[in-house]
Design a protein around this motif. Structure first.
Motif, PDB file in Angstrom:
ATOM      1  N   GLN A   1       0.825  -1.206   0.000  1.00  0.00           N
ATOM      2  CA  GLN A   1       0.000   0.000   0.000  1.00  0.00           C
ATOM      3  C   GLN A   1       0.860   1.258   0.000  1.00  0.00           C
ATOM      4  OE1 GLN A   1       0.084  -2.068   2.701  1.00  0.00           O
ATOM      5  NE2 GLN A   1       1.241  -0.735   4.088  1.00  0.00           N
ATOM      6  N   GLY A   2       2.093   1.154   0.515  1.00  0.00           N
ATOM      7  CA  GLY A   2       3.019   2.288   0.462  1.00  0.00           C
ATOM      8  C   GLY A   2       3.370   2.674  -0.961  1.00  0.00           C
ATOM      9  N   GLY A   3       3.233   1.726  -1.894  1.00  0.00           N
ATOM     10  CA  GLY A   3       3.476   2.039  -3.296  1.00  0.00           C
ATOM     11  C   GLY A   3       2.458   3.023  -3.835  1.00  0.00           C
ATOM     12  N   ALA A   4       1.194   2.855  -3.442  1.00  0.00           N
ATOM     13  CA  ALA A   4       0.152   3.783  -3.886  1.00  0.00           C
ATOM     14  C   ALA A   4       0.406   5.176  -3.323  1.00  0.00           C
ATOM     15  CB  ALA A   4      -1.217   3.271  -3.454  1.00  0.00           C
ATOM     16  N   VAL A   5       0.816   5.239  -2.063  1.00  0.00           N
ATOM     17  CA  VAL A   5       1.118   6.535  -1.449  1.00  0.00           C
ATOM     18  C   VAL A   5       2.309   7.185  -2.152  1.00  0.00           C
ATOM     19  CG1 VAL A   5       1.738   7.703   0.694  1.00  0.00           C
ATOM     20  CG2 VAL A   5       0.209   5.728   0.756  1.00  0.00           C
ATOM     21  N   ALA A   6       3.346   6.398  -2.424  1.00  0.00           N
ATOM     22  CA  ALA A   6       4.535   6.925  -3.083  1.00  0.00           C
ATOM     23  C   ALA A   6       4.220   7.440  -4.485  1.00  0.00           C
ATOM     24  CB  ALA A   6       5.613   5.839  -3.151  1.00  0.00           C
ATOM     25  N   ALA A   7       3.426   6.687  -5.240  1.00  0.00           N
ATOM     26  CA  ALA A   7       3.082   7.110  -6.598  1.00  0.00           C
ATOM     27  C   ALA A   7       2.236   8.382  -6.576  1.00  0.00           C
ATOM     28  CB  ALA A   7       2.350   5.990  -7.317  1.00  0.00           C
ATOM     29  N   ALA A   8       1.299   8.464  -5.641  1.00  0.00           N
ATOM     30  CA  ALA A   8       0.473   9.670  -5.526  1.00  0.00           C
ATOM     31  C   ALA A   8       1.335  10.873  -5.150  1.00  0.00           C
ATOM     32  CB  ALA A   8      -0.633   9.456  -4.499  1.00  0.00           C
ATOM     33  N   TYR A   9       2.314  10.659  -4.276  1.00  0.00           N
ATOM     34  CA  TYR A   9       3.225  11.739  -3.891  1.00  0.00           C
ATOM     35  C   TYR A   9       4.054  12.198  -5.099  1.00  0.00           C
ATOM     36  CZ  TYR A   9       6.684  14.351  -1.175  1.00  0.00           C
ATOM     37  OH  TYR A   9       7.504  15.339  -0.682  1.00  0.00           O
ATOM     38  N   ALA A  10       4.554  11.237  -5.873  1.00  0.00           N
ATOM     39  CA  ALA A  10       5.354  11.575  -7.057  1.00  0.00           C
ATOM     40  C   ALA A  10       4.529  12.356  -8.076  1.00  0.00           C
ATOM     41  CB  ALA A  10       5.912  10.304  -7.687  1.00  0.00           C
ATOM     42  N   ALA A  11       3.245  12.017  -8.206  1.00  0.00           N
ATOM     43  CA  ALA A  11       2.378  12.740  -9.130  1.00  0.00           C
ATOM     44  C   ALA A  11       2.114  14.161  -8.646  1.00  0.00           C
ATOM     45  CB  ALA A  11       1.060  11.988  -9.295  1.00  0.00           C
ATOM     46  N   ARG A  12       1.954  14.325  -7.342  1.00  0.00           N
ATOM     47  CA  ARG A  12       1.632  15.646  -6.791  1.00  0.00           C
ATOM     48  C   ARG A  12       2.859  16.544  -6.695  1.00  0.00           C
ATOM     49  NH1 ARG A  12      -2.073  16.101  -1.443  1.00  0.00           N
ATOM     50  NH2 ARG A  12      -3.413  14.932  -2.893  1.00  0.00           N
ATOM     51  N   TYR A  13       4.029  15.947  -6.420  1.00  0.00           N
ATOM     52  CA  TYR A  13       5.247  16.731  -6.233  1.00  0.00           C
ATOM     53  C   TYR A  13       6.358  16.223  -7.169  1.00  0.00           C
ATOM     54  CZ  TYR A  13       2.786  17.894  -1.904  1.00  0.00           C
ATOM     55  OH  TYR A  13       1.840  18.292  -0.985  1.00  0.00           O
ATOM     56  N   PRO A  14       6.197  16.400  -8.471  1.00  0.00           N
ATOM     57  CA  PRO A  14       7.190  15.856  -9.416  1.00  0.00           C
ATOM     58  C   PRO A  14       8.584  16.441  -9.239  1.00  0.00           C
ATOM     59  CG  PRO A  14       5.689  17.372 -10.521  1.00  0.00           C
ATOM     60  CD  PRO A  14       5.116  17.124  -9.166  1.00  0.00           C
ATOM     61  N   GLU A  15       8.662  17.637  -8.691  1.00  0.00           N
ATOM     62  CA  GLU A  15       9.972  18.275  -8.513  1.00  0.00           C
ATOM     63  C   GLU A  15      10.779  17.646  -7.380  1.00  0.00           C
ATOM     64  OE1 GLU A  15       7.230  20.196  -5.622  1.00  0.00           O
ATOM     65  OE2 GLU A  15       7.082  19.548  -7.709  1.00  0.00           O
ATOM     66  N   ARG A  16      10.140  16.832  -6.539  1.00  0.00           N
ATOM     67  CA  ARG A  16      10.833  16.280  -5.375  1.00  0.00           C
ATOM     68  C   ARG A  16      11.279  14.830  -5.559  1.00  0.00           C
ATOM     69  NH1 ARG A  16       8.718  18.435   0.355  1.00  0.00           N
ATOM     70  NH2 ARG A  16      10.898  17.887   0.765  1.00  0.00           N
ATOM     71  N   VAL A  17      10.665  14.107  -6.472  1.00  0.00           N
ATOM     72  CA  VAL A  17      10.950  12.671  -6.611  1.00  0.00           C
ATOM     73  C   VAL A  17      11.838  12.438  -7.827  1.00  0.00           C
ATOM     74  CG1 VAL A  17       9.957  10.375  -6.862  1.00  0.00           C
ATOM     75  CG2 VAL A  17       8.760  12.107  -5.505  1.00  0.00           C
ATOM     76  N   SER A  18      13.072  11.997  -7.593  1.00  0.00           N
ATOM     77  CA  SER A  18      14.008  11.753  -8.694  1.00  0.00           C
ATOM     78  C   SER A  18      13.782  10.389  -9.326  1.00  0.00           C
ATOM     79  CB  SER A  18      15.448  11.856  -8.188  1.00  0.00           C
ATOM     80  OG  SER A  18      15.728  10.815  -7.252  1.00  0.00           O
ATOM     81  N   HIS A  19      13.469   9.376  -8.508  1.00  0.00           N
ATOM     82  CA  HIS A  19      13.219   8.013  -8.961  1.00  0.00           C
ATOM     83  C   HIS A  19      12.075   7.446  -8.127  1.00  0.00           C
ATOM     84  CE1 HIS A  19      17.306   8.663 -10.350  1.00  0.00           C
ATOM     85  NE2 HIS A  19      17.280   7.543 -11.042  1.00  0.00           N
ATOM     86  N   LEU A  20      11.247   6.634  -8.755  1.00  0.00           N
ATOM     87  CA  LEU A  20      10.128   6.007  -8.048  1.00  0.00           C
ATOM     88  C   LEU A  20      10.242   4.493  -8.190  1.00  0.00           C
ATOM     89  CD1 LEU A  20       7.409   6.325  -6.533  1.00  0.00           C
ATOM     90  CD2 LEU A  20       6.295   6.403  -8.777  1.00  0.00           C
ATOM     91  N   ILE A  21      10.246   3.799  -7.055  1.00  0.00           N
ATOM     92  CA  ILE A  21      10.327   2.340  -7.053  1.00  0.00           C
ATOM     93  C   ILE A  21       9.098   1.807  -6.321  1.00  0.00           C
ATOM     94  CG2 ILE A  21      11.687   0.330  -6.366  1.00  0.00           C
ATOM     95  CD1 ILE A  21      14.083   2.396  -6.139  1.00  0.00           C
ATOM     96  N   LEU A  22       8.353   0.944  -6.979  1.00  0.00           N
ATOM     97  CA  LEU A  22       7.127   0.387  -6.404  1.00  0.00           C
ATOM     98  C   LEU A  22       7.263  -1.133  -6.367  1.00  0.00           C
ATOM     99  CD1 LEU A  22       4.601   2.569  -8.448  1.00  0.00           C
ATOM    100  CD2 LEU A  22       5.628   3.074  -6.212  1.00  0.00           C
ATOM    101  N   TYR A  23       7.088  -1.703  -5.195  1.00  0.00           N
ATOM    102  CA  TYR A  23       7.294  -3.152  -5.010  1.00  0.00           C
ATOM    103  C   TYR A  23       6.009  -3.784  -4.485  1.00  0.00           C
ATOM    104  CZ  TYR A  23       8.790  -7.497  -2.784  1.00  0.00           C
ATOM    105  OH  TYR A  23       8.888  -8.798  -2.392  1.00  0.00           O
ATOM    106  N   ASN A  24       5.536  -4.826  -5.182  1.00  0.00           N
ATOM    107  CA  ASN A  24       4.302  -5.528  -4.809  1.00  0.00           C
ATOM    108  C   ASN A  24       3.189  -4.533  -4.459  1.00  0.00           C
ATOM    109  OD1 ASN A  24       5.460  -7.978  -5.284  1.00  0.00           O
ATOM    110  ND2 ASN A  24       5.453  -8.690  -3.177  1.00  0.00           N
ATOM    111  N   ALA A  25       3.056  -3.531  -5.302  1.00  0.00           N
ATOM    112  CA  ALA A  25       2.116  -2.438  -5.058  1.00  0.00           C
ATOM    113  C   ALA A  25       0.881  -2.587  -5.941  1.00  0.00           C
ATOM    114  CB  ALA A  25       2.803  -1.099  -5.313  1.00  0.00           C
ATOM    115  N   TYR A  26      -0.076  -1.700  -5.738  1.00  0.00           N
ATOM    116  CA  TYR A  26      -1.330  -1.733  -6.490  1.00  0.00           C
ATOM    117  C   TYR A  26      -1.864  -0.318  -6.624  1.00  0.00           C
ATOM    118  CZ  TYR A  26      -3.199  -1.525  -1.714  1.00  0.00           C
ATOM    119  OH  TYR A  26      -3.476  -1.163  -0.418  1.00  0.00           O
TER     120      TYR A  26
END
Length: 323
Positions: free
Chosen positions: A72-97
């Motif tokens: 579930q942390g993958g969904a939070v991470a992806a939503a954060y990357a979408a909202r703050y693109p200037e802050r996330v250099s790389h996004l890694i999602l593991y067993n996420a949905y």
């Protein structure tokens, strides 16, 4: 379920923590309601979790960083990357949905199974000799991994109260970030274990398909959290190292005149400036050569250059290609 103090001694997490801290600084935090974070927290859900993630990053003073989300942390991470693109250099999602069992469009069987487990959590979470403890542990680890099963069972007793566990479970299954996924700009690696019983393999595949230029990495194994005995563990470690190796290449703001370039285009321009051909760039960034070719064409148009050589000169004068 995590516990920052106990995870270092657990058979589930210790090899992950050793690997993730081998060449990088790792910041972790227990989700609200569990571990060392405050318990008895009634506000749960995506907005609350995004607020917590931002608070941790701000407290650390990190302006731009790779973000690793599990389950579930993958969904939070992806939503954060979408909202703050200037802050996330790389996004890694593991067993996420992308969306949980209580969201729109999920088949009835999945929803019913999730609600049945929710009822089991209400009556059995953390109780001694509870049948639910073993049910949950078996979803996380295969039957023959006795030490893992015991550890998952024990973790329930000291990481979350039953009512917190119920609120978290509901929040995880109410998640739905499908509308935000096309807005993710960071280079993205989506890894998923084929034999995962907690989050179906197809959920990971669908997640990757909705993120622009994401690279999907299937992993052999049966554990929700890969163990060193899983055949997919060495591959995951190798791909993580390779994926993060170009981190410094585009961790700073673009120079004036290059502001129109997306983060992905900046990464590709840096690789071009280092003399890499399209196949080498594709291999480094885990995308297809055709995608690289299309990006290079768009970069040329944005920079008003007519040849690759001219693009290299202009990029190196702007500071690209020197990392």
């Amino acid at each position: 379920m995590t516990h920052l103090e106990r995870d270092w001694d657990s058979p589930i997490w210790r090899h992950w923590l050793r690997e993730l801290t081998r060449e990088h600084t790792l910041a972790r935090f227990d989700i609200r309601g569990s571990g060392l974070s405050d318990h008895r927290v009634h506000e749960q859900g995506l907005e609350a979790w995004l607020h917590d993630l931002e608070a941790v990053a701000n407290a650390l003073g990190w302006r731009r960083f790779p973000l690793f989300g599990i389950c579930q942390g993958g969904a939070v991470a992806a939503a954060y990357a979408a909202r703050y693109p200037e802050r996330v250099s790389h996004l890694i999602l593991y067993n996420a949905y992308a969306n949980g069992a209580y969201s729109a469009g999920v088949n009835q069987q999945q929803s019913d199974e999730a609600r049945a487990l929710e009822q089991l959590i209400e009556v059995g979470w953390g109780h001694p000799n509870s049948a639910f403890r073993e049910v949950f542990a078996r979803l996380m680890s295969p039957r023959e991994a006795a030490d893992q099963v015991v550890w998952w069972e024990q973790l329930q007793r000291y990481t979350a109260e039953p009512d917190d566990a119920v609120r978290l479970w509901r929040g995880f299954h109410e998640l739905d970030i499908r509308p935000q996924l096309p807005q993710v700009q960071a280079p993205t690696l989506v890894a998923h274990v084929k034999g995962d019983h907690m989050v179906p393999f197809e959920a990971g595949r669908r997640l990757a398909a909705q993120i622009p230029d994401a690279h999907f990495l299937p992993l052999e194994g049966r554990n929700h959290i890969l163990q060193t005995s899983d055949p997919g563990w060495p591959l995951l470690v190798t791909e993580l190292r390779r994926f993060l190796s170009g981190m410094s290449a585009h961790a700073v703001a673009p120079p004036p005149g290059f502001d129109d370039l997306t983060r992905r285009e900046q990464a590709i321009l840096d690789a071009v400036a280092r003399g890499l051909a399209n196949p080498g760039i594709a291999d480094e960034l885990s995308i297809s050569p055709k995608t690289v070719r299309n990006h290079v064409s768009r970069i040329g148009s944005k920079l008003s250059v007519s040849s690759r050589a001219e693009m290299i000169v202009k990029a190196r004068e702007a500071g690209f290609g020197h990392a």
